[in-house]
Design an enzyme around this catalytic site. Structure first.
Site, PDB file in Angstrom:
ATOM      1  N   GLU A  84      19.761  15.812 -78.045  1.00 13.83           N
ATOM      2  CA  GLU A  84      19.103  17.097 -78.236  1.00 13.83           C
ATOM      3  C   GLU A  84      17.582  16.984 -78.117  1.00 13.83           C
ATOM      4  O   GLU A  84      16.945  17.870 -77.561  1.00 13.83           O
ATOM      5  CB  GLU A  84      19.486  17.659 -79.614  1.00 13.83           C
ATOM      6  CG  GLU A  84      19.280  19.150 -79.698  1.00 13.83           C
ATOM      7  CD  GLU A  84      19.573  19.688 -81.083  1.00 13.83           C
ATOM      8  OE1 GLU A  84      19.801  18.881 -82.008  1.00 13.83           O
ATOM      9  OE2 GLU A  84      19.559  20.907 -81.248  1.00 13.83           O
ATOM     10  N   ASP A  85      17.031  15.936 -78.643  1.00 12.25           N
ATOM     11  CA  ASP A  85      15.576  15.884 -78.809  1.00 12.25           C
ATOM     12  C   ASP A  85      14.836  14.910 -77.897  1.00 12.25           C
ATOM     13  O   ASP A  85      13.625  14.745 -78.028  1.00 12.25           O
ATOM     14  CB  ASP A  85      15.233  15.539 -80.264  1.00 12.25           C
ATOM     15  CG  ASP A  85      15.704  16.629 -81.225  1.00 12.25           C
ATOM     16  OD1 ASP A  85      15.867  17.767 -80.763  1.00 12.25           O
ATOM     17  OD2 ASP A  85      15.908  16.325 -82.406  1.00 12.25           O
TER      18      ASP A  85
END
Ligand code: MN
Length: 493
Positions: free
Chosen positions: A78-79
């Site tokens: 996600e990051d």
């Protein structure tokens, strides 16, 4: 990274890991460290701290190496720039699946009170897809709660409430009592700051007295047990978690003297027989409070919790609860379903099948299939969640009921007194009749009347055995002619 030694993870685990497991964890550590390089948390600390602490929480709960590794990697997709393919090449399909499961959960947001929840049920189902995904999410949430002071104020309360209303009940449902307490206590000051301060003050005023009572009981009991032939594995004590103390205080007029388990001594012995023998010793030393002797070994709680509880007068005006159980029961109380994994090598042995979760018996045929944790999960999903609904009290507590339950089932699930005296109900703010069938994520409020009593027609629209039992008991005891019925021949009744 300095201060974040992968050895700290291994130290949380009860035994040394085989090389392939420790290697997996070290590789995940390195991979996450590299992927999050240069990223910072709002606190200004390196982002890696967050995934490190998440993995450490998982180790504390004695999860397996795959889950701990996924804990390190849970924010990578996600990051960071890292792609799914890259992760799969390094760690394989299973870990990618876990990480994606956690990522997906992050997109489902619980917006406090209810109508905004598109589907709480979907949310819970997503959590239940894989027990390990739930554990990673809970470990992740616990660290976020413990660093909540760095988060924007309006977000603080939403996250704290969501934790108390959804995540903590879920941990409880899975029997992970320790994690439930940790989540609630971390969220409490942000969810209810005023009330938190109040509890702190009440405890501070009391803590000296409490500690003294506790110490004298602890010492005397330890000495007496040494003289007996009871094999003590562990004796320690705990102070009640603050959030659950507050909930009790609220029920008992905010008077701490009305709460009998603020402090508890925990005694872990080898066998069930020794549990009862130890209870005998406790009662020979101190007078017990009669209504507080509880045998959850013979009659386990719904989530599988087993223990003997008794509350004793310490002689100096204080009360102390004593909890007695075996090591295995203790493991289950702290780790819940996780202990299903911990003890999986014993599954199938006679001992285990006898002591398994009580509520597992809700799952048909589980006995035959619980040799494999994966099968267990399948049953958990299909039998446990699919025919359950989750509804809320006005205070936001989650009550889970079988599908088709009515407001009467809800009333009895909250408290038998509320069930017995129910006179009306409101669902999502609207008055409804008592036979109304509830839907997941309804907010239900029950009106009671002092002189209210259960009606026989309620039996037509109750689903839960608890409700039916209470209603029948009342009807049997109070039917006008119950004495006549019992003693007169039929034709005279
Ligand atoms: Mn995270």
């Amino acid at each position: 990274m300095e201060g974040f030694d992968v050895k700290d993870i291994f130290n949380e685990l009860p035994t040394a890991l085989p090389h392939k497991d420790s290697d997996l964890i070290v590789r995940a550590y390195d991979f996450a460290l590299k992927a999050h390089q240069g990223q910072l948390r709002r606190s200004g600390e390196p982002y890696f701290i967050h995934v490190f602490e998440t993995a450490k929480n998982l180790a504390r709960y004695e999860m397996d190496a795959t889950t701990i590794a996924a804990g390190f990697l849970h924010d990578v997709l996600e990051d960071t720039e890292t792609t799914e393919a890259e992760m799969e090449k390094e760690f394989g399909k299973e870990i990618v699946k876990l990480v994606k499961g956690v990522t997906k959960l992050g997109t489902v947001k619980y917006q406090g009170h209810i109508r905004h929840v598109e589907s709480l049920r979907k949310f819970l189902m997503a959590l239940a897809q894989d027990y390990r995904v739930l554990m990673i999410k809970l470990a992740d949430r616990l660290h976020n709660l413990r660093t909540l002071e760095h988060v924007r104020e309006d977000k603080q309360r939403r996250i704290a409430l969501e934790s108390i209303e959804v995540y903590a009940p879920l941990a409880d449902r899975f029997g992970i009592g320790k994690l439930k307490g940790e989540i609630e206590d971390a969220a409490f000051p942000f969810a209810y700051p005023k009330e938190y301060a109040e509890v702190e003050k009440i405890l501070a005023d009391r803590s000296e007295n409490l500690k003294e009572s506790l110490k004298s009981v602890y010492e005397e009991l330890s000495n007496e047990l040494k003289k007996s032939n009871i094999r003590v594995r562990e004796i320690d004590y705990r102070i009640k978690h603050k959030y659950s103390l507050w909930k009790k205080l609220r029920e008992r007029g905010m008077n701490i003297d009305n709460i009998y388990d603020v402090v508890a001594i925990r005694l872990i012995v080898e066998t069930v027989e020794e549990c009862y023998a130890a209870l005998g010793i406790v009662h020979s030393l101190w007078k017990p409070l009669p209504a507080r002797i509880k045998d959850y070994i013979a009659l386990p709680k719904l989530n599988g919790y087993q223990s003997l509880h008794t509350t004793i007068f310490t002689g100096d005006g204080g009360l102390v609860e004593v909890q007695i159980r075996t090591e295995e029961m203790h493991g289950r109380a702290e780790f819940g379903i996780a202990s299903h994994y911990l003890y999986k090598e014993h599954i199938g042995s006679k001992k285990n099948s006898k002591e398994k979760f009580q509520w597992m018996s809700e799952f048909k045929n589980l006995d035959k299939s619980n040799t494999d944790p994966d099968d267990f999960l399948k049953h958990l999903k299909s039998d446990f969640f699919s025919d359950r609904i989750f509804v809320f009290t006005p205070a936001g507590e989650v009550i889970d009921l079988p599908e088709g339950s009515s407001t009467i089932d809800f009333a009895y699930a909250v408290h038998s007194d509320i069930g017995d005296k129910a006179s009306g109900a409101r669902v999502n703010g609207k008055f409804v009749s008592l036979d109304t069938t509830l839907q997941s994520s309804d907010i239900v409020e029950i009106e009671t009347r002092k002189d209210g009593v259960p009606k026989s027609k309620w039996l037509d629209f109750t689903k839960t055995t608890a409700a039916k039992k209470h209603i029948r008991t009342y009807l049997n005891e109070h039917s006008e002619n119950s004495l006549l019925k019992r003693f007169l021949p039929k034709k005279f009744r």
